[in-house]
Design an enzyme around this catalytic site. Structure first.
Site, PDB file in Angstrom:
ATOM      1  NE  ARG A 153       7.497   0.324   4.795  1.00 26.19           N
ATOM      2  CZ  ARG A 153       6.239  -0.006   5.062  1.00 26.19           C
ATOM      3  NH1 ARG A 153       5.862  -1.267   5.017  1.00 26.19           N
ATOM      4  NH2 ARG A 153       5.371   0.920   5.358  1.00 26.19           N
ATOM      5  CE  LYS A 212      25.858  -7.929  -6.671  1.00 25.86           C
ATOM      6  NZ  LYS A 212      25.721  -6.769  -7.555  1.00 25.86           N
ATOM      7  CG  HIS A 244       4.688   4.379   8.322  1.00 28.49           C
ATOM      8  ND1 HIS A 244       4.992   5.099   7.183  1.00 28.49           N
ATOM      9  CD2 HIS A 244       3.832   3.408   7.936  1.00 28.49           C
ATOM     10  CE1 HIS A 244       4.331   4.566   6.159  1.00 28.49           C
ATOM     11  NE2 HIS A 244       3.626   3.537   6.594  1.00 28.49           N
ATOM     12  NE  ARG A 286      -1.930  -1.983   2.943  1.00 31.03           N
ATOM     13  CZ  ARG A 286      -1.615  -1.619   4.155  1.00 31.03           C
ATOM     14  NH1 ARG A 286      -2.178  -0.582   4.698  1.00 31.03           N
ATOM     15  NH2 ARG A 286      -0.722  -2.304   4.835  1.00 31.03           N
ATOM     16  CB  THR A 287       3.570   2.438   2.170  1.00 30.84           C
ATOM     17  OG1 THR A 287       2.818   2.145   3.338  1.00 30.84           O
ATOM     18  CG2 THR A 287       4.315   3.741   2.379  1.00 30.84           C
TER      19      THR A 287
END
Ligand SMILES: Nc1ncnc2c1ncn2[C@@H]1O[C@H](COP(=O)(O)OP(=O)(O)OP(=O)(O)O)[C@@H](O)[C@H]1O
Ligand SMILES: [Mg+2]
Ligand SMILES: [Zn+2]
Lengths: 305, 150
Positions: free
Chosen positions: A103, A82, A131, A53-54
């Site tokens: 995120r 890596k 958030h 959603r975000t």
């Protein structure tokens, strides 16, 4: 108020005036399409952790304003595997984009990214910490459905111990003289640090495990999911997972204008039978995310001052 | 001349005074003493008029860095740092806990980015006594019991 180049990392970084200003711009965004506002601007979305959603909401916000998006959705597709540091990844990404949404599963990652980048960083979730765009869309929704933010009776229900949305929203609402009702089993109650902060700010709150005890008082009921992944012990989770299941049996016990919110996804804490009542605003809440994100993008990219 | 002085008078160096007895070894431990050629004396359970018992650390041929002084403040908030020059106390510094603590303490949150990436730690001091700090990165609060030095 000038937000050009500003990072959006934590709700703690914003004054009451700044929060209200962002909400005001979000409202403008909801009213006007602005299809060319972000022409020639590129947003990088760096999602080191899955989110549908975000991420889609940012993507859509950017494209509706005429901007472009580049990015990757999971850590597996990048050189993170890596062993590249976050610092280096951000240094690389900022060369290609005008702003970066990140995120990341580790707390503080967005703050670090902001230090590495000369381009504005928007935090779309750093572990259990912050958030801020969720918090802003929650505020926007409350303002929209109640017509105000001040002097509301706010119930928070569910996992208040681990729920970062609950913590940030509590901080943000503290600017607006609320009274809080924290409804959760003792083991999942609001952490003491937050309660201490409220005491310091002289904000009234009440804790209980029993929704019925306070339901009649509430203007807003913010429901959260009991998150399975937070429990080390599956037996503990089983004990709490079904404690709150709101359905139409609640209706006689609430105010007519109570609005029920939820950051989604829900499991079984709100029954579908409530979806069609005038109380349910959780889908509208999710949809509001796009207005808020449009506002933030336009502000940090300097196209709205 | 006082008796303790006769044991360990130094010409040039640093004397850390007024350390709580039980923190004396810890203070010595956080100082970078490798490569010091002069005499280092560590004394504890000394009688003190003001503190009852106290500890002292005397190091000849060493100046403390700002970070070392800040670290001492965290362990021994009432310590005095005396700079000795030609057998005399040239300067007396009362240690203070800074408002922002850079580098010297560890974040107790294993999920904090600073425990996973090569960067210096940074904490805001919310309260000096009892010590309470907030991590600049993960925004977690830490109380005295959770605070450990790097
Ligand atoms: N040359 C020296 N070598 C070693 N130790 C010294 C020397 N000069 C002073 N000291 C020690 O340094 C500390 C501070 O000395 P100072 O003469 O200022 O004592 P004071 O008046 O008791 O100070 P305070 O008020 O800080 O307690 C004392 O513990 C003293 O024994
Ligand atoms: Mg003395
Ligand atoms: Zn931290």
């Amino acid at each position: 108020m000038n937000f050009e180049n500003r990072d959006i990392i934590s709700i703690h970084d914003f004054s009451k005036q700044e929060l209200l200003y962002i909400l005001k711009i979000s409202k403008l965004m909801e009213k006007n399409p602005n299809p060319n506002l972000l022409n020639n601007k590129i947003l990088a979305t760096l999602f080191f952790e899955p989110s549908t959603r975000t991420r889609l909401s940012f993507l859509s916000a950017m494209e509706q304003l005429g901007g472009k998006v580049m990015g990757f959705a999971t850590a597996g597709m990048t050189s993170i595997k890596k062993g590249e540091t976050l610092w280096d990844t951000i240094k690389m990404a900022q060369a290609y984009a005008d702003a970066i949404v990140i995120r990341h599963p580790l707390e503080g990652s967005a703050r670090l990214a902001a230090e590495a980048s000369s381009k504005p960083i928007i935090n779309a979730g750093d572990g259990a910490n912050q958030h801020p765009t969720q918090t802003l869309l929650d505020l926007y929704t409350i303002q929209k459905v109640k017509g105000k933010l001040d002097n509301l009776h706010i119930g928070m229900l569910g996992d208040l111990k681990y729920g970062r949305t609950v913590h940030s929203l509590t901080t943000a609402l503290s600017h607006f003289n609320p009274k809080f009702y924290f409804i959760a089993p003792q083991a999942l109650q609001m952490p003491q640090t937050y309660l201490d902060e409220l005491k310091e700010k002289k904000i009234k709150f009440f804790t209980t495990a029993n929704l019925m005890k306070v339901s009649k008082k509430l203007d807003i009921l913010y429901v959260t999911r009991i998150q399975k992944e937070r429990f080390a012990d599956p037996v503990e989770y089983e004990k709490y997972k079904g404690v709150y299941k709101l359905d139409t049996k609640l209706l006689p016990h609430i105010k007519k204008d109570l609005k029920i919110m939820h950051p989604l996804p829900r499991v079984d804490e709100i029954d579908k039978s409530l979806d069609d009542t005038q109380h349910a605003v959780y889908f509208e809440q999710a949809a509001n995310g796009i207005h808020v994100r449009k506002a933030l993008l336009s502000l940090v990219l300097g196209r709205i001052k | 001349m006082k008796k303790e002085l006769s044991i360990s008078a130094i010409k040039d160096g640093t004397v850390i005074d007024h350390i709580p007895s039980n923190a004396t070894l810890k203070v010595a431990d956080i100082l970078d003493l490798k490569g010091i050629r002069g005499i280092i004396s560590i004394a504890t359970n000394l009688t003190s008029k003001t503190m009852g018992k106290k500890g002292l650390v005397k190091i000849s041929g060493k100046d403390l860095t700002k970070e070392e002084v800040d670290k001492i403040a965290l362990i021994a908030p009432n310590a005095t740092v005396n700079i000795i020059n030609n057998y005399n106390v040239k300067k007396k510094i009362k240690v203070t806990i800074p408002l922002v603590i850079n580098k010297i303490i560890k974040c107790s949150n294993p999920n904090c980015i600073i425990n996973n990436e090569e960067i210096s730690t940074k904490f805001y001091v919310l309260n000096k006594d009892p010590l309470k700090v907030k991590c600049h990165y993960c925004e977690r609060n830490m109380d005295k019991e959770d605070i450990s030095l790097l």
